[in-house]
Motif scaffolding. Sequence first.
Motif, PDB file in Angstrom:
ATOM      1  N   LYS A  53       0.843  -1.206   0.000  1.00 31.47           N
ATOM      2  CA  LYS A  53       0.000   0.000   0.000  1.00 31.47           C
ATOM      3  C   LYS A  53       0.878   1.257   0.000  1.00 31.47           C
ATOM      4  CE  LYS A  53      -4.649  -0.318   0.394  1.00 31.47           C
ATOM      5  NZ  LYS A  53      -4.694  -1.093  -0.851  1.00 31.47           N
ATOM      6  N   PHE A  54       1.910   1.209   0.848  1.00 30.58           N
ATOM      7  CA  PHE A  54       2.827   2.351   0.969  1.00 30.58           C
ATOM      8  C   PHE A  54       3.468   2.645  -0.391  1.00 30.58           C
ATOM      9  CE2 PHE A  54       7.182   3.954   1.759  1.00 30.58           C
ATOM     10  CZ  PHE A  54       6.899   5.093   2.493  1.00 30.58           C
ATOM     11  N   ALA A  55       3.933   1.586  -1.055  1.00 28.55           N
ATOM     12  CA  ALA A  55       4.655   1.775  -2.309  1.00 28.55           C
ATOM     13  C   ALA A  55       3.714   2.051  -3.479  1.00 28.55           C
ATOM     14  CB  ALA A  55       5.516   0.547  -2.607  1.00 28.55           C
ATOM     15  N   GLN A  56       2.426   1.845  -3.268  1.00 28.33           N
ATOM     16  CA  GLN A  56       1.486   2.143  -4.351  1.00 28.33           C
ATOM     17  C   GLN A  56       0.996   3.584  -4.295  1.00 28.33           C
ATOM     18  OE1 GLN A  56      -1.249  -1.148  -3.868  1.00 28.33           O
ATOM     19  NE2 GLN A  56      -0.412  -2.192  -5.672  1.00 28.33           N
ATOM     20  N   THR A  64      10.376   6.157  -1.591  1.00 31.27           N
ATOM     21  CA  THR A  64      11.173   4.941  -1.804  1.00 31.27           C
ATOM     22  C   THR A  64      12.193   5.152  -2.919  1.00 31.27           C
ATOM     23  OG1 THR A  64       9.188   3.717  -1.210  1.00 31.27           O
ATOM     24  CG2 THR A  64      11.007   2.442  -2.138  1.00 31.27           C
ATOM     25  N   PHE A  65      11.746   5.786  -4.004  1.00 32.13           N
ATOM     26  CA  PHE A  65      12.643   6.024  -5.130  1.00 32.13           C
ATOM     27  C   PHE A  65      13.810   6.917  -4.701  1.00 32.13           C
ATOM     28  CE2 PHE A  65      13.941   8.472  -8.910  1.00 32.13           C
ATOM     29  CZ  PHE A  65      14.428   7.419  -9.664  1.00 32.13           C
ATOM     30  N   ALA A  66      13.491   7.985  -3.980  1.00 31.55           N
ATOM     31  CA  ALA A  66      14.541   8.916  -3.547  1.00 31.55           C
ATOM     32  C   ALA A  66      15.530   8.209  -2.625  1.00 31.55           C
ATOM     33  CB  ALA A  66      13.915  10.128  -2.847  1.00 31.55           C
ATOM     34  N   VAL A  67      15.021   7.456  -1.685  1.00 35.18           N
ATOM     35  CA  VAL A  67      15.906   6.787  -0.724  1.00 35.18           C
ATOM     36  C   VAL A  67      16.801   5.760  -1.427  1.00 35.18           C
ATOM     37  CG1 VAL A  67      15.969   5.143   1.201  1.00 35.18           C
ATOM     38  CG2 VAL A  67      14.518   7.169   1.345  1.00 35.18           C
ATOM     39  N   VAL A  68      16.204   4.911  -2.254  1.00 32.18           N
ATOM     40  CA  VAL A  68      16.995   3.864  -2.908  1.00 32.18           C
ATOM     41  C   VAL A  68      18.031   4.469  -3.848  1.00 32.18           C
ATOM     42  CG1 VAL A  68      16.907   1.913  -4.514  1.00 32.18           C
ATOM     43  CG2 VAL A  68      15.209   2.110  -2.687  1.00 32.18           C
ATOM     44  N   SER A  69      17.580   5.373  -4.736  1.00 37.59           N
ATOM     45  CA  SER A  69      18.509   5.853  -5.760  1.00 37.59           C
ATOM     46  C   SER A  69      19.552   6.817  -5.169  1.00 37.59           C
ATOM     47  CB  SER A  69      17.744   6.507  -6.907  1.00 37.59           C
ATOM     48  OG  SER A  69      17.033   7.617  -6.422  1.00 37.59           O
ATOM     49  N   LEU A  70      19.123   7.764  -4.372  1.00 33.67           N
ATOM     50  CA  LEU A  70      20.091   8.755  -3.881  1.00 33.67           C
ATOM     51  C   LEU A  70      21.094   8.147  -2.895  1.00 33.67           C
ATOM     52  CD1 LEU A  70      17.864  11.958  -3.566  1.00 33.67           C
ATOM     53  CD2 LEU A  70      19.533  11.407  -5.336  1.00 33.67           C
ATOM     54  N   PHE A  71      20.625   7.226  -2.044  1.00 37.01           N
ATOM     55  CA  PHE A  71      21.570   6.535  -1.146  1.00 37.01           C
ATOM     56  C   PHE A  71      22.618   5.802  -1.982  1.00 37.01           C
ATOM     57  CE2 PHE A  71      19.747   5.962   3.393  1.00 37.01           C
ATOM     58  CZ  PHE A  71      19.142   7.209   3.351  1.00 37.01           C
ATOM     59  N   LEU A  72      22.156   5.172  -3.069  1.00 30.87           N
ATOM     60  CA  LEU A  72      23.076   4.432  -3.946  1.00 30.87           C
ATOM     61  C   LEU A  72      24.102   5.375  -4.591  1.00 30.87           C
ATOM     62  CD1 LEU A  72      21.121   1.758  -6.011  1.00 30.87           C
ATOM     63  CD2 LEU A  72      23.268   1.425  -4.764  1.00 30.87           C
ATOM     64  N   GLY A 105      20.566   0.409 -10.144  1.00 26.94           N
ATOM     65  CA  GLY A 105      19.693   0.438  -8.971  1.00 26.94           C
ATOM     66  C   GLY A 105      18.571   1.441  -9.139  1.00 26.94           C
ATOM     67  N   THR A 106      18.920   2.594  -9.715  1.00 21.87           N
ATOM     68  CA  THR A 106      17.922   3.640  -9.948  1.00 21.87           C
ATOM     69  C   THR A 106      16.865   3.144 -10.946  1.00 21.87           C
ATOM     70  OG1 THR A 106      19.571   5.335  -9.525  1.00 21.87           O
ATOM     71  CG2 THR A 106      17.624   6.032 -10.739  1.00 21.87           C
ATOM     72  N   ALA A 107      17.347   2.530 -12.026  1.00 20.62           N
ATOM     73  CA  ALA A 107      16.425   2.027 -13.051  1.00 20.62           C
ATOM     74  C   ALA A 107      15.529   0.923 -12.477  1.00 20.62           C
ATOM     75  CB  ALA A 107      17.215   1.507 -14.245  1.00 20.62           C
ATOM     76  N   LEU A 108      16.143   0.020 -11.705  1.00 18.19           N
ATOM     77  CA  LEU A 108      15.378  -1.076 -11.090  1.00 18.19           C
ATOM     78  C   LEU A 108      14.318  -0.539 -10.140  1.00 18.19           C
ATOM     79  CD1 LEU A 108      17.836  -3.968 -10.203  1.00 18.19           C
ATOM     80  CD2 LEU A 108      15.624  -4.152 -11.367  1.00 18.19           C
ATOM     81  N   ALA A 109      14.698   0.466  -9.335  1.00 18.72           N
ATOM     82  CA  ALA A 109      13.755   1.055  -8.377  1.00 18.72           C
ATOM     83  C   ALA A 109      12.587   1.683  -9.124  1.00 18.72           C
ATOM     84  CB  ALA A 109      14.466   2.087  -7.512  1.00 18.72           C
ATOM     85  N   TYR A 111      11.545   1.034 -12.186  1.00 14.19           N
ATOM     86  CA  TYR A 111      10.762  -0.019 -12.842  1.00 14.19           C
ATOM     87  C   TYR A 111       9.854  -0.734 -11.840  1.00 14.19           C
ATOM     88  CZ  TYR A 111       9.754  -4.461 -15.162  1.00 14.19           C
ATOM     89  OH  TYR A 111       9.124  -5.547 -15.686  1.00 14.19           O
ATOM     90  N   SER A 112      10.443  -1.160 -10.725  1.00  9.36           N
ATOM     91  CA  SER A 112       9.674  -1.908  -9.724  1.00  9.36           C
ATOM     92  C   SER A 112       8.529  -1.068  -9.173  1.00  9.36           C
ATOM     93  CB  SER A 112      10.570  -2.327  -8.559  1.00  9.36           C
ATOM     94  OG  SER A 112      11.748  -2.892  -9.044  1.00  9.36           O
ATOM     95  N   LEU A 113       8.795   0.203  -8.912  1.00 12.36           N
ATOM     96  CA  LEU A 113       7.756   1.064  -8.348  1.00 12.36           C
ATOM     97  C   LEU A 113       6.623   1.282  -9.344  1.00 12.36           C
ATOM     98  CD1 LEU A 113      10.053   3.569  -6.464  1.00 12.36           C
ATOM     99  CD2 LEU A 113       8.296   2.121  -5.409  1.00 12.36           C
ATOM    100  N   LEU A 114       6.976   1.244 -10.632  1.00 12.86           N
ATOM    101  CA  LEU A 114       5.932   1.416 -11.647  1.00 12.86           C
ATOM    102  C   LEU A 114       5.104   0.146 -11.820  1.00 12.86           C
ATOM    103  CD1 LEU A 114       7.703   3.607 -14.361  1.00 12.86           C
ATOM    104  CD2 LEU A 114       5.814   4.257 -12.839  1.00 12.86           C
ATOM    105  N   VAL A 115       5.781  -1.042 -11.846  1.00  8.21           N
ATOM    106  CA  VAL A 115       5.019  -2.266 -12.127  1.00  8.21           C
ATOM    107  C   VAL A 115       4.096  -2.685 -10.981  1.00  8.21           C
ATOM    108  CG1 VAL A 115       6.593  -3.217 -13.860  1.00  8.21           C
ATOM    109  CG2 VAL A 115       6.913  -3.800 -11.442  1.00  8.21           C
ATOM    110  N   ILE A 116       4.375  -2.236  -9.754  1.00  8.07           N
ATOM    111  CA  ILE A 116       3.466  -2.631  -8.673  1.00  8.07           C
ATOM    112  C   ILE A 116       2.171  -1.820  -8.699  1.00  8.07           C
ATOM    113  CG2 ILE A 116       5.185  -3.595  -7.078  1.00  8.07           C
ATOM    114  CD1 ILE A 116       4.999  -0.901  -5.562  1.00  8.07           C
ATOM    115  N   GLY A 117       2.121  -0.865  -9.615  1.00  3.28           N
ATOM    116  CA  GLY A 117       0.872  -0.135  -9.831  1.00  3.28           C
ATOM    117  C   GLY A 117       0.579   0.934  -8.794  1.00  3.28           C
TER     118      GLY A 117
END
Lengths: 118, 250
Positions: A53-56, A64-72, A105-109, A111-117
């Motif tokens: 729910k959070f990620a949708q 989530t995108f900011a944390v994953v990509s910018l930390f990376l 990692g940025t691309a994966l994040a 992509y994943s955030l988009l496919v979960i709808g």
Amino acid sequence: MKRSNAPIFWTLFGAGGMLSALIGPMLVLITGIAVPLGFLLPADLMSYPHMLKFAQHWAGKAFTFAVVSLFLWHGVHRIFHSLHDLGLKTATGAKLTCYGVALLGTALAAYSLLVIGF
Amino acid sequence: MNETHKVIAIEVLRYRPELDEKPFFQTYQVPFTEEMSVLQGLLYIKDELDGTLSFRWSCRMAICGSCGAMIDGVPMLGCHTFLRDYYPNKVRVEPLAHFPIERDLVVGADDFIGKLERIKPYIVPKEPRTLAEGEYLQTPAQLERILQFSSCINCMLCYAACPQYGLDPAFIGPGVLALLHRYNADSRDAARADRMQLVNAEEGVWSCTAVGYCSEVCPKGVDPANAVNQNKTASAADYFLHWLPKGSGK
């Protein structure tokens, strides 16, 4: 003299550094200590349905995108410069590997955030 | 000098290119008093023990920037460092790290001087100013922006401290970048665009990895690390703005 493209990586590094300094410890506390130990926070706070729910939600996605990509980007920049300090002079391979990981990692994040709808 | 003086061992790195295949340490026993600096110890060696020892010095009061050396491995001015702080241990004096040795403690400064010349280390006015127009006026706030950076005495201690300059001497380096900032940040100056080309290069601010040792060793309280950081921000802004169509930016 040739203009360096370092500002791109440096601003991502800086943004990641700022973000990790501000919320990194809090994230470690919540995700690594409080929730798993059921201490201060309910143990099911990070259950799959909750996190989905959070990620949708658009705000959850942005966070989530900011944390994953910018930390990376922050992390690989540090690793890259540490490799340089250790004496890796021709660092093209190291550069591609380090920043490649962050880009992947940025691309994966994204992509994943988009496919979960939504 | 009388017999009541303490005696300290000063270990000096010697290298005379016409005699020595490679540098070697030579130890001198130097009587000293409480107020004697390492530079005075070297002068004692030169005057009383071994006239062949070469080193640069001039003012003896941390103004000229000539007597920089690695003192027990730390870049310091010989005149600004006291023998009493090392006694009863020996003190080791070596030429500044990261520079080629010319002779004994004398290093080649050509690289540093060349870089210094390239940044235009002087005020370039927007337009010629006649005497009748009078002096430039500067507010205390405008002065504050440049004041600490203008204290640099070109002693090169920060270069001996900088690991990045040690790894790659193409890096413009802390001291010259601090002076570059001193002129770029001056309200009377108009050569910022020229100097930004040096700042923007990989050899400019982008070779710095924010170690900060340069600012620690500066004997004049200059903060080159801060100058470099301010210019990383300025260079990043310059980088993203240069993609804008001409005239739409600053």
